[in-house]
Every structure is written in structure tokens, then in C-alpha cells.
Design a protein around this motif. Structure first.
Motif, PDB file in Angstrom:
ATOM      1  N   GLN A 108       5.795  32.080  -0.442  1.00  0.00           N
ATOM      2  CA  GLN A 108       4.688  31.464  -0.260  1.00  0.00           C
ATOM      3  C   GLN A 108       3.488  32.014   0.098  1.00  0.00           C
ATOM      4  OE1 GLN A 108       7.489  27.540   0.764  1.00  0.00           O
ATOM      5  NE2 GLN A 108       5.294  27.452   1.325  1.00  0.00           N
ATOM      6  N   GLU A 109       3.467  33.637   0.286  1.00  0.00           N
ATOM      7  CA  GLU A 109       2.429  34.249   0.909  1.00  0.00           C
ATOM      8  C   GLU A 109       1.260  34.233   0.163  1.00  0.00           C
ATOM      9  OE1 GLU A 109       6.443  36.320   1.247  1.00  0.00           O
ATOM     10  OE2 GLU A 109       5.330  35.420  -0.487  1.00  0.00           O
ATOM     11  N   ALA A 110       1.245  33.796  -1.473  1.00  0.00           N
ATOM     12  CA  ALA A 110      -0.130  33.521  -1.747  1.00  0.00           C
ATOM     13  C   ALA A 110      -1.071  32.418  -1.130  1.00  0.00           C
ATOM     14  CB  ALA A 110       0.040  33.520  -3.467  1.00  0.00           C
ATOM     15  N   VAL A 111      -0.231  31.530  -0.838  1.00  0.00           N
ATOM     16  CA  VAL A 111      -0.976  30.248  -0.321  1.00  0.00           C
ATOM     17  C   VAL A 111      -1.858  30.588   0.903  1.00  0.00           C
ATOM     18  CG1 VAL A 111      -0.575  28.049   0.923  1.00  0.00           C
ATOM     19  CG2 VAL A 111       0.803  28.767  -0.845  1.00  0.00           C
ATOM     20  N   ALA A 112      -1.563  31.275   1.985  1.00  0.00           N
ATOM     21  CA  ALA A 112      -2.224  31.582   2.911  1.00  0.00           C
ATOM     22  C   ALA A 112      -3.101  32.559   2.854  1.00  0.00           C
ATOM     23  CB  ALA A 112      -1.473  32.012   4.354  1.00  0.00           C
ATOM     24  N   VAL A 113      -2.790  33.725   2.149  1.00  0.00           N
ATOM     25  CA  VAL A 113      -3.586  35.033   1.760  1.00  0.00           C
ATOM     26  C   VAL A 113      -4.818  34.541   0.898  1.00  0.00           C
ATOM     27  CG1 VAL A 113      -3.815  37.133   1.007  1.00  0.00           C
ATOM     28  CG2 VAL A 113      -1.953  36.544   2.743  1.00  0.00           C
ATOM     29  N   GLY A 114      -4.546  33.902  -0.200  1.00  0.00           N
ATOM     30  CA  GLY A 114      -5.453  33.320  -1.151  1.00  0.00           C
ATOM     31  C   GLY A 114      -6.490  32.526  -0.621  1.00  0.00           C
ATOM     32  N   MET A 115      -5.998  31.638   0.262  1.00  0.00           N
ATOM     33  CA  MET A 115      -6.748  30.579   0.842  1.00  0.00           C
ATOM     34  C   MET A 115      -7.803  31.296   1.945  1.00  0.00           C
ATOM     35  SD  MET A 115      -6.027  27.148   2.989  1.00  0.00           S
ATOM     36  CE  MET A 115      -5.257  26.413   1.731  1.00  0.00           C
ATOM     37  N   GLU A 116      -7.191  32.344   2.821  1.00  0.00           N
ATOM     38  CA  GLU A 116      -8.099  33.040   3.651  1.00  0.00           C
ATOM     39  C   GLU A 116      -9.154  33.893   3.159  1.00  0.00           C
ATOM     40  OE1 GLU A 116      -9.227  34.325   7.446  1.00  0.00           O
ATOM     41  OE2 GLU A 116      -7.869  32.598   7.048  1.00  0.00           O
ATOM     42  N   ALA A 117      -8.797  34.579   2.076  1.00  0.00           N
ATOM     43  CA  ALA A 117      -9.786  35.411   1.264  1.00  0.00           C
ATOM     44  C   ALA A 117     -11.179  34.449   0.832  1.00  0.00           C
ATOM     45  CB  ALA A 117      -9.222  36.026   0.145  1.00  0.00           C
ATOM     46  N   ALA A 118     -10.898  33.140   0.666  1.00  0.00           N
ATOM     47  CA  ALA A 118     -12.215  32.518   0.056  1.00  0.00           C
ATOM     48  C   ALA A 118     -12.826  31.649   1.028  1.00  0.00           C
ATOM     49  CB  ALA A 118     -11.532  31.331  -0.665  1.00  0.00           C
ATOM     50  N   ILE A 119     -12.378  31.812   2.376  1.00  0.00           N
ATOM     51  CA  ILE A 119     -13.215  31.137   3.575  1.00  0.00           C
ATOM     52  C   ILE A 119     -13.467  32.017   4.742  1.00  0.00           C
ATOM     53  CG2 ILE A 119     -11.959  28.757   3.074  1.00  0.00           C
ATOM     54  CD1 ILE A 119      -9.955  29.492   5.360  1.00  0.00           C
ATOM     55  N   THR A 120     -14.060  31.545   5.684  1.00  0.00           N
ATOM     56  CA  THR A 120     -14.475  32.361   7.018  1.00  0.00           C
ATOM     57  C   THR A 120     -13.922  31.523   8.089  1.00  0.00           C
ATOM     58  OG1 THR A 120     -16.480  31.142   7.496  1.00  0.00           O
ATOM     59  CG2 THR A 120     -16.839  32.987   5.530  1.00  0.00           C
ATOM     60  N   HIS A 121     -14.169  32.167   9.300  1.00  0.00           N
ATOM     61  CA  HIS A 121     -13.585  31.495  10.362  1.00  0.00           C
ATOM     62  C   HIS A 121     -14.648  30.477  11.057  1.00  0.00           C
ATOM     63  CE1 HIS A 121     -10.081  33.056  11.792  1.00  0.00           C
ATOM     64  NE2 HIS A 121     -10.146  34.436  11.751  1.00  0.00           N
ATOM     65  N   GLN A 122     -15.640  30.182  10.402  1.00  0.00           N
ATOM     66  CA  GLN A 122     -16.485  28.981  10.450  1.00  0.00           C
ATOM     67  C   GLN A 122     -15.544  27.739   9.878  1.00  0.00           C
ATOM     68  OE1 GLN A 122     -20.116  30.172   9.033  1.00  0.00           O
ATOM     69  NE2 GLN A 122     -20.962  30.079  11.300  1.00  0.00           N
ATOM     70  N   ASP A 123     -14.586  27.976   8.659  1.00  0.00           N
ATOM     71  CA  ASP A 123     -13.734  26.919   8.141  1.00  0.00           C
ATOM     72  C   ASP A 123     -12.751  26.868   9.024  1.00  0.00           C
ATOM     73  OD1 ASP A 123     -15.794  26.604   5.905  1.00  0.00           O
ATOM     74  OD2 ASP A 123     -15.122  28.560   5.476  1.00  0.00           O
ATOM     75  N   HIS A 124     -11.858  25.695   9.038  1.00  0.00           N
ATOM     76  CA  HIS A 124     -10.589  25.481   9.604  1.00  0.00           C
ATOM     77  C   HIS A 124      -9.777  25.039   8.948  1.00  0.00           C
ATOM     78  CE1 HIS A 124     -13.542  25.212  13.282  1.00  0.00           C
ATOM     79  NE2 HIS A 124     -14.214  24.690  12.307  1.00  0.00           N
ATOM     80  N   VAL A 125      -8.470  25.624   9.518  1.00  0.00           N
ATOM     81  CA  VAL A 125      -7.182  25.358   8.764  1.00  0.00           C
ATOM     82  C   VAL A 125      -6.280  24.474   9.644  1.00  0.00           C
ATOM     83  CG1 VAL A 125      -5.240  26.329   7.666  1.00  0.00           C
ATOM     84  CG2 VAL A 125      -7.609  27.347   7.167  1.00  0.00           C
ATOM     85  N   ILE A 126      -5.292  23.598   9.279  1.00  0.00           N
ATOM     86  CA  ILE A 126      -4.275  23.110  10.028  1.00  0.00           C
ATOM     87  C   ILE A 126      -2.951  22.740   9.090  1.00  0.00           C
ATOM     88  CG2 ILE A 126      -5.206  20.710   9.734  1.00  0.00           C
ATOM     89  CD1 ILE A 126      -4.040  20.249  12.535  1.00  0.00           C
ATOM     90  N   THR A 127      -2.121  23.392   9.400  1.00  0.00           N
ATOM     91  CA  THR A 127      -0.913  23.242   8.432  1.00  0.00           C
ATOM     92  C   THR A 127       0.236  22.673   9.385  1.00  0.00           C
ATOM     93  OG1 THR A 127       0.460  24.294   6.753  1.00  0.00           O
ATOM     94  CG2 THR A 127       0.082  25.348   8.928  1.00  0.00           C
ATOM     95  N   SER A 128       1.600  22.480   8.603  1.00  0.00           N
ATOM     96  CA  SER A 128       2.836  22.152   9.202  1.00  0.00           C
ATOM     97  C   SER A 128       3.508  23.389   9.967  1.00  0.00           C
ATOM     98  CB  SER A 128       3.734  21.443   8.212  1.00  0.00           C
ATOM     99  OG  SER A 128       3.851  22.451   7.085  1.00  0.00           O
ATOM    100  N   TYR A 129       4.883  23.220   9.892  1.00  0.00           N
ATOM    101  CA  TYR A 129       5.612  24.045  10.772  1.00  0.00           C
ATOM    102  C   TYR A 129       6.079  25.588  10.171  1.00  0.00           C
ATOM    103  CZ  TYR A 129       8.589  21.115   8.116  1.00  0.00           C
ATOM    104  OH  TYR A 129       9.156  20.289   7.063  1.00  0.00           O
ATOM    105  N   ARG A 130       5.583  25.518   8.960  1.00  0.00           N
ATOM    106  CA  ARG A 130       6.009  26.802   8.148  1.00  0.00           C
ATOM    107  C   ARG A 130       4.447  27.567   8.260  1.00  0.00           C
ATOM    108  NH1 ARG A 130      10.307  27.079   5.106  1.00  0.00           N
ATOM    109  NH2 ARG A 130      10.131  25.011   4.807  1.00  0.00           N
ATOM    110  N   CYS A 131       4.392  28.202   9.493  1.00  0.00           N
ATOM    111  CA  CYS A 131       2.965  28.425   9.736  1.00  0.00           C
ATOM    112  C   CYS A 131       2.975  30.099  10.075  1.00  0.00           C
ATOM    113  CB  CYS A 131       2.472  27.514  11.238  1.00  0.00           C
ATOM    114  SG  CYS A 131       3.498  27.788  12.608  1.00  0.00           S
ATOM    115  N   HIS A 132       3.807  30.672  10.121  1.00  0.00           N
ATOM    116  CA  HIS A 132       3.716  32.269  10.590  1.00  0.00           C
ATOM    117  C   HIS A 132       2.776  32.988   9.958  1.00  0.00           C
ATOM    118  CE1 HIS A 132       8.497  31.668  11.540  1.00  0.00           C
ATOM    119  NE2 HIS A 132       7.346  30.908  12.360  1.00  0.00           N
TER     120      HIS A 132
END
Length: 400
Positions: A108-132
Motif C-alpha cells: 500500500q506504499e503508493a497511498v502515502a507516497v502519492g498523497m504526500e507528493a501532492a500536498i504540503t505540511h500546511q495540509d493535514h492527514v489523519i489515518t487509522s492504525y496502518r500508519c507507519h
């Protein structure tokens, strides 16, 4: 008071650098990007497959992706590093160095990496327990993630949170209660709108949480107030050991918002995730209100390390997904096809990722356990503590 409280939430948010990092910003290690005929900042145009997106009450985003060589190699490096980090965690768990719950994101690596590439640290992320993976891409070091898994002092939550409770700048966890992060994400988005901050919140949940009432309550509130929130169903096909079609009357999760537009995304393609999250951010910060996004992905391992993952699906199914849809292999092919790096260059990145993760694992294991005084820290905001926090017995109680 509400405005003051909301302001405190974002007081320590830092703006993400425009220069991508190869490995954690908290790590001294850096990887030299391979040298090819294309300059790192030169943009390449990549056309996504027609099957990348499916829409609900919204127009499909462009399938054309413009991205630089540097950004592509950074995405590849991060996915490879996350895969190696999770493999290290797997080995630590099997060696009984990690106790309790441990939910890995291999596949599932593409989920975190693809999302992070599209946003900045002014944007926010919250997720469930599969969070490493999210913890890493949001700024946590490999050492801090692995140390946290082992309950050590240098863990990102000081060894007190474990696998399900990791946090980083603009990243609100890691939440152990299934679905609980969805209304919290709506609350973060409310703060962003209330303070007139032009940013977005991505609130992720799994297909296993998709039928909970609190998810739909959050949808309703977000639409009433047109909050800049993207509700992301990270659909890996199984909620624990139950397949989606056995638990959900409708498995088109991107249509579940009813009055909220939705988008289905191939979550095994990092570039499709990147483009979808770009579009979703543009939609929400433009005042169009929330979105529901379904990222169709797949976990190679079980629900957690205690689940072999083969009692409710076949080994052939897992192998088929690995051989036909692996996100790292897919991005590798794109990079090579566009002449941005050779196979030898990418093998060098793989080798360096393994070396850095192995070194971080050793450092994490050398970290001591937390001091007992840490047991009572970070429970209350300083100045708001009660006179006593009760322990199991009177002798364990903490008196301030």
C-alpha cells in the motif's frame, strides 16, 4: 476561545520544503540521485491509463501528469524505504522484539507516497492504525518509527504509543479505534475553514470502517459547512478477514457520500494517487466542499502480524497482485521507460534504502526503554493537570 483553541492546533505547523527528500529529514543520510541526460527539475509528461479514475457527480481530472525527474525518484525512494522499513518491522516482530499489535502496509506504499507528493505540511492527514508509512513521509525518521514499535525511548511517541499511535507535524495519527479518526478529520478541516487557512485535510479510513455511523455523520457535517476535507476510503479489499463484498451492500465506496462528489482511484499507482490528490486539494480549497475518495489498494500481509492472511484468500491471489500491480515495480517501469534512470541506478537506490533501514534498526534496538516518570507525561496540557492521576493502586498514583 474556539478561535484560540483552533489556532493552537496549527501553531507549530511547518511549511514543507519544495525540495523533496530522499530519506527522512531527521536522518543524516542522503542519497545522491542518479545522473542521466534529463535535469532533475525538468518536467516530464506522463499520461495515466483511462482506468485510473472513476467519478461520481464530478468531472474527471486530467490524465496528464507533469512531474520532474527529481520528484519521481523521490517517490520511488520513499516507497522502497517504506517497504524495507516494514520488512524490518516484520523481522523484529517475529524475533519477539515487537509486542502487541503491528499493522504493516506492504503493498500500500503508493497511498502515502502519492498523497504526500501532492500536498504540503500546511495540509493535514489523519489515518487509522496502518500508519507507519504516513509517519515516515510526514517527517518521522525510520529510527523513531522502529523504536516506537519496540516501545523504546527514541520512539516517535517516546515508546508509549506503539504501532497504532504515531504522530508527526501535520499528521494526527495513527488511531487505534476503528473509524474514530473520520470525525476528527472533519474537526481539523473545520479549524482550517474557521481560521481561513487555504489548506486541506485528508481523513483516511479502511473499507472495514466504511459502514460505521460516525463516518456518515462526519460526511453530513462536512457538507453542511462545506469543509475542506477529503474522506479517503483506503480499500485494501479486506476488513480484517472479511472481504468487502461480504461486509458491504455497495462496494463503490466513492459513491457513499450521496450528496458529496466522489472519485475512485487506482491506489496501486503512485502517480494516479498523486494526480487525484492534487485535484482533490484544488477542489476543496476552492470552496467546493468535501470529497469522498476511494483508493483501491492491496495489502500483501495479513491484517496484523498475528494474522497469516491466507485463511480468507489464496496465496495465488496475493502472488497475482504482487506480480501484476506492485506499486514500486510499476513506478520503476515508468522511470526507466522515460529515460530518467537506469535499472542499475534504481538498484543502487534499493541497496542504499536497505543499508539505511538496517542501520536505523540497529540504532532503534539500542535505544533504552522509557523512564517510568514518562508514564504520566503528555496526559494533560501543562497547567491543566488535576491534582492526581489515579494508578491501579494508591502507590502508583501520580500527584502533581
Amino acid at each position: 476561545m474556539l478561535r484560540l483553541a483552533a489556532s493552537r492546533v496549527f501553531a507549530n505547523v511547518t511549511v514543507k520544503s519544495s525540495v523533496p527528500r530522499a530519506f527522512s529529514t531527521f536522518s543524516p543520510h542522503r542519497l545522491a540521485m542518479p545522473s542521466t541526460g534529463n535535469s532533475g527539475s525538468e518536467k516530464v509528461k506522463i499520461t495515466l491509463p483511462e482506468t485510473s479514475f472513476e467519478m461520481y457527480n464530478a468531472e474527471k481530472p486530467s490524465l496528464e501528469v507533469e512531474i520532474s525527474k527529481e520528484e519521481l525518484l523521490d517517490m520511488y525512494t520513499k516507497m522502497t524505504t517504506i517497504r524495507r522499513m516494514e520488512m524490518a518491522a516484520d523481522a523484529m516482530y517475529k524475533a519477539k522484539k515487537i509486542r502487541g499489535f503491528c499493522h504493516l502496509c506492504n503493498g500500500q506504499e503508493a497511498v502515502a507516497v502519492g498523497m504526500e507528493a501532492a500536498i504540503t505540511h500546511q495540509d493535514h492527514v489523519i489515518t487509522s492504525y496502518r500508519c507507519h508509512g504516513f509517519t515516515y513521509v510526514r517527517g518521522g525518521s525510520i529510527k523513531s518509527v522502529l523504536a516506537e514499535l519496540m516501545g523504546r525511548r527514541d520512539g516517535i511517541s517516546k515508546g508509549k504509543g506503539g504501532s497504532m499511535h504515531m504522530f508527526a507535524p501535520s499528521f494526527y495519527g495513527g488511531n487505534g479505534i476503528v473509524g474514530a479518526q473520520v470525525p476528527l478529520g472533519a474537526g481539523i478541516a473545520f479549524s482550517q475553514k474557521y481560521l481561513n487557512i487555504p489548506s486541506v485535510t485528508f481523513a483516511l479510513y479502511g473499507d472495514g470502517a466504511s459502514n460505521q455511523g460516525q463516518v456518515f455523520e462526519a460526511f453530513n457535517m462536512a457538507k453542511l459547512w462545506d469543509l475542506p476535507c477529503v474522506f479517503v476510503c483506503e480499500n485494501n479489499k479486506y476488513g480484517m478477514g472479511t472481504s468487502a463484498n461480504r461486509s458491504s451492500a455497495s462496494t463503490k465506496y466513492f459513491t457513499r457520500g450521496d450528496y458529496i462528489p466522489g472519485i475512485y482511484v487506482n491506489g496501486m499507482d503512485a502517480l494516479a494517487v498523486y494526480r487525484a490528490c492534487q485535484w482533490a486539494k484544488e477542489w476543496t480549497v476552492s470552496g467546493n466542499g468535501p470529497l469522498v475518495m476511494e483508493l483501491a489498494t492491496y495489502r500483501y500481509g495479513g491484517h496484523s502480524m498475528s494474522d497469516p492472511g491466507t485463511t480468507y484468500r489464496t496465496r495465488e491471489e496475493i502472488q497475482h497482485m504482487r506480480s501484476t500491480s506492485d506499486p514500486i515495480t510499476g513506478l520503476k517501469q515508468i522511470i526507466i521507460e522515460h529515460g530518467l534512470a537506469s535499472e542499475a541506478d534504481l538498484k543502487a537506490i534499493d541497496k542504499e534504502a536497505r543499508k539505511i533501514v538496517d542501520a536505523a534498526a540497529v540504532e532503534a534496538e539500542e535505544s533504552p526503554e522509557p523512564d517510568m516518570k514518562e508514564f504520566f507525561t503528555n496526559v494533560y496540557i501543562p497547567g491543566s493537570e488535576p491534582k492526581t492521576i489515579r494508578g491501579r493502586v494508591p502507590s502508583e498514583s501520580k500527584h502533581f
